[in-house]
Motif scaffolding. Structure first.
Motif, mmCIF file in Angstrom:
data_model
loop_
_atom_site.group_PDB
_atom_site.id
_atom_site.type_symbol
_atom_site.label_atom_id
_atom_site.label_comp_id
_atom_site.label_asym_id
_atom_site.label_seq_id
_atom_site.Cartn_x
_atom_site.Cartn_y
_atom_site.Cartn_z
ATOM 1 N N ASP A 89 0.921 -0.774 -0.029
ATOM 2 C CA ASP A 89 -0.026 0.499 0.385
ATOM 3 C C ASP A 89 1.035 0.935 -0.132
ATOM 4 O O ASP A 89 0.268 2.603 0.207
ATOM 5 C CB ASP A 89 -0.627 0.305 1.056
ATOM 6 C CG ASP A 89 -0.856 0.210 2.733
ATOM 7 O OD1 ASP A 89 0.537 -0.692 2.651
ATOM 8 O OD2 ASP A 89 -0.919 0.055 3.355
ATOM 9 N N ASP A 91 2.138 3.327 -1.972
ATOM 10 C CA ASP A 91 0.972 4.656 -2.894
ATOM 11 C C ASP A 91 0.623 4.907 -2.282
ATOM 12 O O ASP A 91 0.164 6.855 -2.913
ATOM 13 C CB ASP A 91 1.024 4.161 -4.418
ATOM 14 C CG ASP A 91 1.956 3.349 -5.378
ATOM 15 O OD1 ASP A 91 3.065 3.970 -5.093
ATOM 16 O OD2 ASP A 91 2.107 3.145 -6.374
ATOM 17 N N THR A 92 -0.430 4.387 -1.928
ATOM 18 C CA THR A 92 -1.413 5.237 -0.988
ATOM 19 C C THR A 92 -1.269 6.384 0.120
ATOM 20 O O THR A 92 -1.817 7.305 0.230
ATOM 21 C CB THR A 92 -2.391 4.235 -0.111
ATOM 22 O OG1 THR A 92 -3.161 2.611 -1.201
ATOM 23 C CG2 THR A 92 -3.469 4.827 0.578
ATOM 24 N N TYR A 93 0.204 5.895 0.222
ATOM 25 C CA TYR A 93 0.931 6.918 1.689
ATOM 26 C C TYR A 93 1.965 7.800 0.875
ATOM 27 O O TYR A 93 1.995 8.882 1.700
ATOM 28 C CB TYR A 93 1.647 6.455 2.812
ATOM 29 C CG TYR A 93 0.175 5.410 3.901
ATOM 30 C CD1 TYR A 93 -0.236 5.777 4.271
ATOM 31 C CD2 TYR A 93 0.398 3.809 3.166
ATOM 32 C CE1 TYR A 93 -1.273 5.333 5.407
ATOM 33 C CE2 TYR A 93 -1.196 3.241 3.867
ATOM 34 C CZ TYR A 93 -1.262 3.987 4.368
ATOM 35 O OH TYR A 93 -2.120 3.207 5.011
#
Length: 112
Positions: A89, A91-93
């Motif tokens: 995850d 890329d989410t952050y």
């Protein structure tokens, strides 16, 4: 001069920088990396490799807090010398701000 890793690395932990470091001065926490300022030779090759621009020279303004954090955790976290897959995850952050207050962990990573 030395380089430091700032909060942009938290929850992203891309390790492209680790692979190019000629002196293996990166250390791995649970959700970020740090650079040992006494081991860094100031070559700067890691800075260009970071896809989230989390690596900065210690000459940047307001960097003292990050220099001390890098120093502190480089003394206790395991050394990392090879690239690993980033968190699923990440890329989410990568564009989130305020990650230190929300997500920073003092827990060590796995190292090599």
């Amino acid at each position: 001069m030395t380089y430091i890793v700032n909060e942009k690395c938290i929850k992203c932990k891309y390790t492209d920088c680790v692979e190019v470091c000629p002196v293996d001065c990166f250390y791995e926490g649970e959700n970020m990396l740090v650079i040992h300022p006494d081991e860094c030779i100031d070559c700067g090759v890691c800075e260009a490799e970071c896809p989230v621009e989390a690596i900065k020279p210690d000459t940047e303004p307001n960097i003292e807090q990050w220099l001390e954090l890098n120093r502190k955790f480089a003394e206790t976290w395991p050394n990392i010398t090879t690239k690993k897959p980033s968190p699923a995850d990440a890329d989410t952050y990568k564009d989130e701000s305020g990650k230190f207050e929300k997500y920073f962990s003092q827990n060590p990573g796995e190292g090599d």
